[in-house]
Design a protein around this motif. Structure first.
Motif, PDB file in Angstrom:
ATOM      1  N   GLY A  51       0.816  -1.203   0.000  1.00 23.00           N
ATOM      2  CA  GLY A  51       0.000   0.000   0.000  1.00 23.00           C
ATOM      3  C   GLY A  51       0.844   1.245   0.000  1.00 23.00           C
ATOM      4  N   LEU A  52       0.169   2.370   0.205  1.00 26.08           N
ATOM      5  CA  LEU A  52       0.829   3.674   0.256  1.00 26.08           C
ATOM      6  C   LEU A  52       0.890   4.130   1.706  1.00 26.08           C
ATOM      7  N   VAL A  53       2.106   4.406   2.162  1.00 27.83           N
ATOM      8  CA  VAL A  53       2.300   4.849   3.540  1.00 27.83           C
ATOM      9  C   VAL A  53       3.270   6.027   3.547  1.00 27.83           C
ATOM     10  N   GLN A  54       3.390   6.648   4.691  1.00 29.50           N
ATOM     11  CA  GLN A  54       4.332   7.741   4.858  1.00 29.50           C
ATOM     12  C   GLN A  54       5.630   7.220   5.464  1.00 29.50           C
ATOM     13  N   ALA A  55       6.678   7.967   5.261  1.00 26.83           N
ATOM     14  CA  ALA A  55       7.962   7.605   5.846  1.00 26.83           C
ATOM     15  C   ALA A  55       7.820   7.466   7.358  1.00 26.83           C
ATOM     16  N   GLY A  56       8.414   6.407   7.888  1.00 20.10           N
ATOM     17  CA  GLY A  56       8.327   6.125   9.309  1.00 20.10           C
ATOM     18  C   GLY A  56       7.216   5.168   9.685  1.00 20.10           C
ATOM     19  N   ASP A  57       6.301   4.936   8.773  1.00 12.97           N
ATOM     20  CA  ASP A  57       5.187   4.022   9.038  1.00 12.97           C
ATOM     21  C   ASP A  57       5.634   2.568   8.920  1.00 12.97           C
ATOM     22  N   SER A  58       4.697   1.677   9.214  1.00 13.73           N
ATOM     23  CA  SER A  58       4.946   0.239   9.135  1.00 13.73           C
ATOM     24  C   SER A  58       3.938  -0.423   8.218  1.00 13.73           C
ATOM     25  N   LEU A  59       4.344  -1.526   7.639  1.00 10.02           N
ATOM     26  CA  LEU A  59       3.473  -2.376   6.844  1.00 10.02           C
ATOM     27  C   LEU A  59       3.865  -3.818   7.109  1.00 10.02           C
ATOM     28  N   LYS A  60       2.892  -4.708   6.972  1.00  8.32           N
ATOM     29  CA  LYS A  60       3.185  -6.130   7.099  1.00  8.32           C
ATOM     30  C   LYS A  60       2.693  -6.830   5.845  1.00  8.32           C
ATOM     31  N   LEU A  61       3.617  -7.395   5.105  1.00  5.68           N
ATOM     32  CA  LEU A  61       3.276  -8.146   3.912  1.00  5.68           C
ATOM     33  C   LEU A  61       3.047  -9.604   4.266  1.00  5.68           C
ATOM     34  N   SER A  62       2.151 -10.217   3.537  1.00  3.73           N
ATOM     35  CA  SER A  62       1.888 -11.639   3.688  1.00  3.73           C
ATOM     36  C   SER A  62       2.104 -12.330   2.355  1.00  3.73           C
ATOM     37  N   CYS A  63       2.472 -13.576   2.416  1.00  2.00           N
ATOM     38  CA  CYS A  63       2.645 -14.386   1.214  1.00  2.00           C
ATOM     39  C   CYS A  63       2.027 -15.746   1.514  1.00  2.00           C
ATOM     40  N   ALA A  64       0.918 -16.028   0.882  1.00  2.00           N
ATOM     41  CA  ALA A  64       0.207 -17.281   1.096  1.00  2.00           C
ATOM     42  C   ALA A  64       0.576 -18.279   0.008  1.00  2.00           C
ATOM     43  N   ALA A  65       0.937 -19.471   0.425  1.00  2.05           N
ATOM     44  CA  ALA A  65       1.319 -20.521  -0.510  1.00  2.05           C
ATOM     45  C   ALA A  65       0.215 -21.554  -0.620  1.00  2.05           C
ATOM     46  N   PHE A 121      13.265  -4.579   9.095  1.00  2.00           N
ATOM     47  CA  PHE A 121      12.362  -5.595   8.547  1.00  2.00           C
ATOM     48  C   PHE A 121      12.563  -6.916   9.290  1.00  2.00           C
ATOM     49  N   THR A 122      11.478  -7.642   9.440  1.00  2.00           N
ATOM     50  CA  THR A 122      11.533  -8.953  10.077  1.00  2.00           C
ATOM     51  C   THR A 122      10.702  -9.955   9.283  1.00  2.00           C
ATOM     52  N   ALA A 123      11.340 -11.040   8.893  1.00  2.00           N
ATOM     53  CA  ALA A 123      10.640 -12.118   8.199  1.00  2.00           C
ATOM     54  C   ALA A 123      10.208 -13.171   9.213  1.00  2.00           C
ATOM     55  N   SER A 124       9.032 -13.721   9.004  1.00  2.00           N
ATOM     56  CA  SER A 124       8.538 -14.784   9.866  1.00  2.00           C
ATOM     57  C   SER A 124       7.645 -15.696   9.035  1.00  2.00           C
ATOM     58  N   ARG A 125       7.270 -16.816   9.605  1.00  2.00           N
ATOM     59  CA  ARG A 125       6.422 -17.735   8.867  1.00  2.00           C
ATOM     60  C   ARG A 125       5.563 -18.540   9.811  1.00  2.00           C
ATOM     61  N   ASP A 126       4.436 -18.980   9.287  1.00  4.17           N
ATOM     62  CA  ASP A 126       3.535 -19.862   9.999  1.00  4.17           C
ATOM     63  C   ASP A 126       3.270 -21.033   9.057  1.00  4.17           C
ATOM     64  N   ASN A 127       3.990 -22.116   9.251  1.00  9.18           N
ATOM     65  CA  ASN A 127       3.876 -23.245   8.321  1.00  9.18           C
ATOM     66  C   ASN A 127       2.498 -23.904   8.390  1.00  9.18           C
ATOM     67  N   ALA A 128       1.843 -23.804   9.523  1.00  8.06           N
ATOM     68  CA  ALA A 128       0.498 -24.372   9.629  1.00  8.06           C
ATOM     69  C   ALA A 128      -0.483 -23.644   8.712  1.00  8.06           C
ATOM     70  N   LYS A 129      -0.182 -22.372   8.451  1.00  4.90           N
ATOM     71  CA  LYS A 129      -1.035 -21.568   7.571  1.00  4.90           C
ATOM     72  C   LYS A 129      -0.424 -21.408   6.180  1.00  4.90           C
ATOM     73  N   ASN A 130       0.728 -22.024   5.965  1.00  2.24           N
ATOM     74  CA  ASN A 130       1.424 -21.888   4.682  1.00  2.24           C
ATOM     75  C   ASN A 130       1.603 -20.420   4.306  1.00  2.24           C
ATOM     76  N   THR A 131       1.984 -19.624   5.261  1.00  2.00           N
ATOM     77  CA  THR A 131       2.085 -18.184   5.045  1.00  2.00           C
ATOM     78  C   THR A 131       3.402 -17.659   5.602  1.00  2.00           C
ATOM     79  N   VAL A 132       3.993 -16.764   4.841  1.00  2.00           N
ATOM     80  CA  VAL A 132       5.210 -16.082   5.238  1.00  2.00           C
ATOM     81  C   VAL A 132       4.897 -14.595   5.352  1.00  2.00           C
ATOM     82  N   TYR A 133       5.569 -13.934   6.264  1.00  3.61           N
ATOM     83  CA  TYR A 133       5.292 -12.520   6.519  1.00  3.61           C
ATOM     84  C   TYR A 133       6.584 -11.702   6.415  1.00  3.61           C
ATOM     85  N   LEU A 134       6.400 -10.445   6.109  1.00  2.00           N
ATOM     86  CA  LEU A 134       7.508  -9.496   6.161  1.00  2.00           C
ATOM     87  C   LEU A 134       6.997  -8.253   6.882  1.00  2.00           C
ATOM     88  N   GLN A 135       7.424  -8.101   8.118  1.00  2.00           N
ATOM     89  CA  GLN A 135       7.075  -6.912   8.897  1.00  2.00           C
ATOM     90  C   GLN A 135       8.076  -5.823   8.564  1.00  2.00           C
TER      91      GLN A 135
END
Length: 127
Positions: free
Chosen positions: A10-24, A68-82
């Motif tokens: 999305g569109l955010v301002q400098a200093g903000d946070s976003l969390k991306l998800s990747c569903a497999a 940035f922090t990468a994490s994953r939840d294998n039970a949900k087949n999803t990876v995240y990027l905070q």
């Protein structure tokens, strides 16, 4: 085959946070190391972060380390990027990618091992 779908950009301002998800989906029964890459306009795609199948190993590009922090939840087949403390130079299309991993702790920080890629999600950081 593995299908990857990113979301959360999305569109955010400098200093903000976003969390991306990747569903497999698809053949997710094997061990897959996951990676995040990004491509800014007019630039080559670059490595951002990688996480092993076990989640116990991660690696980051110097430009995002500590933010940035990468994490994953294998039970949900999803990876995240905070993504915290976003900067205008973080503006890019972000892609997640999957690579078959021989061991649970394996990760890759170059593109070549990754066989599966998502379609990307746009992150725009305004100043």
């Amino acid at each position: 085959q593995v299908q990857l779908v990113e979301s959360g950009g999305g569109l955010v301002q400098a200093g903000d946070s976003l969390k991306l998800s990747c569903a497999a989906s698809g053949r997710t029964g094997s061990k897959y190391a996951m990676g995040w890459f990004r491509q800014a306009p007019g630039k080559d795609r670059e490595f951002v972060a990688a996480i092993s199948w076990s989640g116990g190993s991660t690696r980051y590009a110097d430009s995002v380390k500590g933010r940035f922090t990468a994490s994953r939840d294998n039970a949900k087949n999803t990876v995240y990027l905070q993504m915290n403390s976003l900067k205008p130079e973080d503006t890019a299309v972000y892609y997640c990618a999957a690579a078959r991993a021989p061991l649970g702790g394996t990760l890759y920080y170059t593109e070549r091992p990754y066989s599966y890629w998502g379609q990307g999600t746009q992150v725009t950081v305004s100043s």
